[in-house]
Motif scaffolding. Structure first.
Motif, PDB file in Angstrom:
ATOM      1  N   SER A  26      11.467   3.374  15.274  1.00 28.72           N
ATOM      2  CA  SER A  26      10.521   2.262  15.101  1.00 28.72           C
ATOM      3  C   SER A  26      10.084   2.253  13.634  1.00 28.72           C
ATOM      4  CB  SER A  26       9.302   2.473  16.016  1.00 28.72           C
ATOM      5  OG  SER A  26       8.160   1.847  15.477  1.00 28.72           O
ATOM      6  N   GLN A  58      16.122  -1.069  16.184  1.00 27.93           N
ATOM      7  CA  GLN A  58      15.194   0.006  16.541  1.00 27.93           C
ATOM      8  C   GLN A  58      15.563   0.518  17.930  1.00 27.93           C
ATOM      9  OE1 GLN A  58      10.948  -0.996  14.664  1.00 27.93           O
ATOM     10  NE2 GLN A  58      11.503  -2.475  16.231  1.00 27.93           N
ATOM     11  N   ARG A  62       8.282  -0.887  19.492  1.00 22.55           N
ATOM     12  CA  ARG A  62       7.037  -0.947  20.268  1.00 22.55           C
ATOM     13  C   ARG A  62       6.303  -2.257  20.040  1.00 22.55           C
ATOM     14  NH1 ARG A  62       3.381   2.057  18.600  1.00 22.55           N
ATOM     15  NH2 ARG A  62       4.275   2.949  16.727  1.00 22.55           N
ATOM     16  N   GLY A  63       5.741  -2.796  21.138  1.00 23.89           N
ATOM     17  CA  GLY A  63       4.941  -4.009  21.048  1.00 23.89           C
ATOM     18  C   GLY A  63       3.477  -3.692  21.293  1.00 23.89           C
ATOM     19  N   TRP A  69       9.419  -3.361  22.582  1.00 28.42           N
ATOM     20  CA  TRP A  69       9.887  -4.510  21.786  1.00 28.42           C
ATOM     21  C   TRP A  69      11.397  -4.334  21.648  1.00 28.42           C
ATOM     22  CZ3 TRP A  69       7.634  -8.974  20.396  1.00 28.42           C
ATOM     23  CH2 TRP A  69       8.247  -9.756  19.430  1.00 28.42           C
ATOM     24  N   ALA A  78      10.352  -5.058  10.586  1.00 28.75           N
ATOM     25  CA  ALA A  78       9.834  -4.637   9.275  1.00 28.75           C
ATOM     26  C   ALA A  78       8.372  -4.223   9.413  1.00 28.75           C
ATOM     27  CB  ALA A  78       9.948  -5.790   8.285  1.00 28.75           C
ATOM     28  N   ASP A 123       0.512 -13.565  17.751  1.00 26.78           N
ATOM     29  CA  ASP A 123       1.854 -14.112  17.986  1.00 26.78           C
ATOM     30  C   ASP A 123       2.099 -15.364  17.164  1.00 26.78           C
ATOM     31  OD1 ASP A 123       2.162 -12.115  19.803  1.00 26.78           O
ATOM     32  OD2 ASP A 123       1.859 -13.387  21.569  1.00 26.78           O
ATOM     33  N   LEU A 135       2.309  -5.924  15.162  1.00 26.70           N
ATOM     34  CA  LEU A 135       1.632  -4.733  15.680  1.00 26.70           C
ATOM     35  C   LEU A 135       0.961  -3.995  14.530  1.00 26.70           C
ATOM     36  CD1 LEU A 135       1.180  -2.740  18.078  1.00 26.70           C
ATOM     37  CD2 LEU A 135       3.302  -1.616  17.388  1.00 26.70           C
ATOM     38  N   GLY A 152       3.317  -4.070  11.425  1.00 24.79           N
ATOM     39  CA  GLY A 152       4.694  -4.181  11.930  1.00 24.79           C
ATOM     40  C   GLY A 152       4.984  -5.608  12.364  1.00 24.79           C
TER      41      GLY A 152
HETATM   42  C1  BTN Z   1       4.043  -7.700  20.084  1.00 20.44           C
HETATM   43  O1  BTN Z   1       3.908  -7.076  21.145  1.00 20.44           O
HETATM   44  O2  BTN Z   1       4.072  -8.937  20.081  1.00 20.44           O
HETATM   45  C2  BTN Z   1       4.166  -6.967  18.778  1.00 20.44           C
HETATM   46  C3  BTN Z   1       5.591  -6.656  18.458  1.00 20.44           C
HETATM   47  C4  BTN Z   1       5.764  -5.916  17.136  1.00 20.44           C
HETATM   48  C5  BTN Z   1       7.206  -5.525  16.891  1.00 20.44           C
HETATM   49  C6  BTN Z   1       7.411  -4.962  15.516  1.00 20.44           C
HETATM   50  S1  BTN Z   1       9.129  -4.802  15.119  1.00 20.44           S
HETATM   51  C7  BTN Z   1       8.723  -3.875  13.698  1.00 20.44           C
HETATM   52  C8  BTN Z   1       7.603  -2.931  14.104  1.00 20.44           C
HETATM   53  N1  BTN Z   1       8.141  -1.740  14.709  1.00 20.44           N
HETATM   54  C9  BTN Z   1       7.801  -1.608  16.006  1.00 20.44           C
HETATM   55  O3  BTN Z   1       8.125  -0.671  16.744  1.00 20.44           O
HETATM   56  N2  BTN Z   1       7.044  -2.657  16.365  1.00 20.44           N
HETATM   57  C10 BTN Z   1       6.818  -3.575  15.255  1.00 20.44           C
END
Ligand code: BTN
Length: 269
Positions: A26, A58, A62-63, A69, A78, A123, A135, A152
């Motif tokens: 990630s 990745q 993670r979201g 994610w 990024a 979002d 994130l 993120g």
């Molecule tokens: C969401 O849940 O909407 C947030 C998503 C965020 C994803 C990005 S991808 C780059 C960074 N690395 C991660 O593991 N998550 C964030």
């Protein structure tokens, strides 16, 4: 040997650098690991180490709210590591700064008729469907001040998840060519630098009005579940610290600090 990534050689705004990985768990985790290793520990607040960690894919993306994610090759992943000189509460609104930067980035590639809106809290929607998520993660130093912060950003360029609570899309699915991931990243880095400067110079109130000008469902009935219990009301704006203001049918207004927004099906009331 640990994968340390490659220094990015493309064009970035002054004061920003980037490390590019083919594959990583990630990008947020990599930024946090580097912070833990003491990267930039000698940097004074506001000297802006400003390093992006970018990956082609990745394995453990993670979201928000502990969600996964999905991070297959073709999309942008990024994370920007920052050391802003501010309190934790002031830094929390940088998710709005990031959302504005993503919206401007998408606008560089989309036609004028594309509908690019922002869905509270983090979002970005493209023609009404989620195309990007953000994130934020941070570490608190002394006296409630931020030690460091990671922003993120995931942008769906080539593909998007199908089974989501809120419908998703990608630029490709919307008929927009964004196969050059580096070009998308450079626009994102440029717009992020511009919006960060505006936040530093003008503060959150200026960011809030720009965010509201692009807000999805503003003035409409929405449902939100901040604490597991669904609440319905009219989305009437953002508080001074970025909470969602929900006007209930009894006339009372609640400030909702976190949750997922859905438009109420019968939106007419
Ligand atoms: C969401 O849940 O909407 C947030 C998503 C965020 C994803 C990005 S991808 C780059 C960074 N690395 C991660 O593991 N998550 C964030």
């Amino acid at each position: 040997m640990q994968n340390r990534g490659a220094g990015y050689q493309g064009s970035l705004p002054e004061g920003f650098g980037a490390v590019w990985f083919k594959t990583i768990d990630s990008t947020n985790d990599e930024a946090k690991r580097r912070a833990g290793e003491g990267a930039f520990s000698d940097a004074k607040p506001n000297t802006w180490p400003n390093t992006w960690y970018v990956a082609g894919q990745q394995t453990v993306g993670r979201g928000r709210r502990g969600r996964e994610w999905v991070s297959e090759p073709g999309n942008l992943y990024a994370s920007l590591y920052l050391k802003p000189d501010c309190t934790v509460a002031e830094g929390a609104v940088l998710s709005f700064v990031a959302a504005l930067a993503v919206a401007d980035t998408l606008a560089e590639f989309a036609s004028d008729t594309a509908d690019i809106t922002l869905k509270w809290p983090n979002d970005v929607l493209f023609n009404g469907k989620k195309i990007s998520g953000i994130l934020l993660e941070s570490s608190t130093g002394t006296l409630g001040r931020l030690n460091w912060l990671v922003i993120g950003v995931g942008i769906n360029l080539a593909h998007f998840p199908r089974q989501t609570a809120y419908p998703a899309t990608s630029l490709q699915a919307e008929g927009v060519d964004a196969s050059n991931i580096e070009a998308v990243f450079e626009h994102l880095a440029t717009h992020m630098a511009d919006w960060l400067s505006r936040w530093r110079d003008e503060g959150f109130l200026s960011i809030r009005s720009a965010w509201m000008a692009r807000a999805a469902f503003l003035g409409q009935r929405i449902t939100i579940s901040p604490d597991g219990e669904a609440r319905e009301g009219k989305f009437c704006g953002l508080s001074d610290d970025g909470a969602l203001m929900l006007k209930m049918d009894d006339g009372q207004t609640y400030e909702v600090p976190a949750g997922d927004v859905f438009p109420t099906e019968n939106n007419r009331r």
